[in-house]
Design an enzyme around this catalytic site. Structure first.
Site, PDB file in Angstrom:
ATOM      1  N   TRP A  34       0.862  -1.189   0.000  1.00  0.00           N
ATOM      2  CA  TRP A  34       0.000   0.000   0.000  1.00  0.00           C
ATOM      3  C   TRP A  34       0.890   1.228   0.000  1.00  0.00           C
ATOM      4  CZ3 TRP A  34      -0.651   4.356   2.889  1.00  0.00           C
ATOM      5  CH2 TRP A  34      -1.869   5.023   2.805  1.00  0.00           C
ATOM      6  N   SER A 100       4.376  -6.164   2.511  1.00  0.00           N
ATOM      7  CA  SER A 100       3.625  -5.265   3.371  1.00  0.00           C
ATOM      8  C   SER A 100       2.147  -5.659   3.402  1.00  0.00           C
ATOM      9  CB  SER A 100       3.827  -3.818   2.907  1.00  0.00           C
ATOM     10  OG  SER A 100       3.349  -2.911   3.871  1.00  0.00           O
ATOM     11  N   MET A 101       1.250  -4.806   2.921  1.00  0.00           N
ATOM     12  CA  MET A 101      -0.161  -5.158   2.881  1.00  0.00           C
ATOM     13  C   MET A 101      -0.392  -6.466   2.145  1.00  0.00           C
ATOM     14  SD  MET A 101      -3.436  -3.084   1.350  1.00  0.00           S
ATOM     15  CE  MET A 101      -5.035  -3.914   1.493  1.00  0.00           C
ATOM     16  N   ASP A 229      12.856  -1.180   9.796  1.00  0.00           N
ATOM     17  CA  ASP A 229      11.556  -0.870   9.200  1.00  0.00           C
ATOM     18  C   ASP A 229      10.751  -0.027  10.175  1.00  0.00           C
ATOM     19  OD1 ASP A 229       8.910  -0.939   8.220  1.00  0.00           O
ATOM     20  OD2 ASP A 229       9.178  -2.939   7.366  1.00  0.00           O
ATOM     21  N   HIS A 258      11.442   0.015   5.365  1.00  0.00           N
ATOM     22  CA  HIS A 258      10.281  -0.750   4.900  1.00  0.00           C
ATOM     23  C   HIS A 258      10.398  -1.089   3.411  1.00  0.00           C
ATOM     24  CE1 HIS A 258       6.313  -2.381   5.124  1.00  0.00           C
ATOM     25  NE2 HIS A 258       5.800  -1.505   4.268  1.00  0.00           N
TER      26      HIS A 258
END
Length: 278
Positions: A34, A100-101, A229, A258
């Protein structure tokens, strides 16, 4: 194939943009973070293709070049979209790589659709097992106040929000780890997102509990995470996912933010290709 139609229920269909390298190699499906799109995997497509894999990257509904419907931004629907991609492309023996997402889609996909098509899975800087800090999830790294600040910021001024978010996304220990050109590319991808989708997915990745989903995973699993991160901290996410998935492998990339698939692409790709070769 540039588009796949993902069906959610009898009356709802969404066209999802897909980039497919083709070929006969074992497929790797890349699920982006995202608020980006499949283009955010540009540093991985070449090395994975060179390693002999068929590489598929798609834009999540509401992002990039996919349709932008007014609903469907919960993880059940997003996992069903992923099943639509795998089914329409007739993919099997697949490695799912969720960044991530996108790690949430990996976990929820296995829980909803099983592992018949799946060879292995990868959680890269991923949000499972459960981001939101609650009474029964005290180790969740996202507080309700921080989540509200993110939502308010995105609603108030998308341009300012994405500028700040991408700085945090690529920063480790106070230092931006990518070029300004790379950061601007990420900002451009973020601006392709639909506002309804961006807000809906923000709520989904912040509040969805994947703890039970992770117990369903039995295929080989790689968890790869940057130790610096600041968006999805290692201790609250990657480390806990590793502990939750029996037999999983954990690779920690030192000094990585990240967005480490860009900032530390060589290390990221080496770990991924090595895992896929087994």
């Amino acid at each position: 194939m540039p588009e796949v139609t993902a069906h959610s229920g009898l009356l709802s269909s969404t066209k999802v943009h897909v980039e497919d390298s083709g070929g006969s190699g074992r497929p790797v499906v890349l699920i982006h973070g995202w608020p980006l799109s499949g283009e955010s995997w540009s540093e991985q497509v070449g090395p994975l293709t060179a390693a002999g894999h068929r590489v598929v990257a798609y834009d999540r509904r509401g992002f990039g070049r996919s349709d932008k419907p007014s609903k469907g931004y919960d993880y059940d629907t997003l996992a069903d979209d992923l099943e639509g991609v795998l089914s329409e492309l007739d993919l099997s023996d697949v490695t799912l790589v969720g960044f991530s997402m996108g790690g949430g889609e990996v976990a929820r996909y296995v829980a909803r659709h099983g592992e018949d098509r799946i060879h292995s899975v990868v959680f890269a800087g991923a949000v499972p097992p459960y981001l939101m800090q609650t009474d029964d999830n005290p180790d969740g790294p996202l507080t309700a106040d921080a989540a509200q600040q993110m939502e308010d910021g995105l609603k108030a001024d998308r341009t300012a929000f994405f500028d700040g978010f991408t700085r945090d996304f690529f920063t480790a220990n106070g230092e931006l780890k990518v070029t300004e050109e790379q950061r601007q590319q990420a900002i451009a991808l973020a601006h392709q997102s639909d506002q309804t989708a961006a807000l809906g997915c923000m709520e989904a990745f912040g509040t969805t509990d994947f703890r039970d989903d992770l117990t369903k995973i039995t295929v080989p699993t790689l968890v790869i995470h940057g130790d610096s991160d600041g968006i999805v901290p290692l201790e609250g996410s990657g480390q806990r996912t590793h502990e939750a998935v029996a037999g999983s492998e954990l690779v920690v990339v030192g000094g990585a933010p990240h967005g480490f698939n860009v900032s530390h692409a060589d290390e990221f790709n080496r770990a991924l290709v090595d895992f896929l070769a087994r």
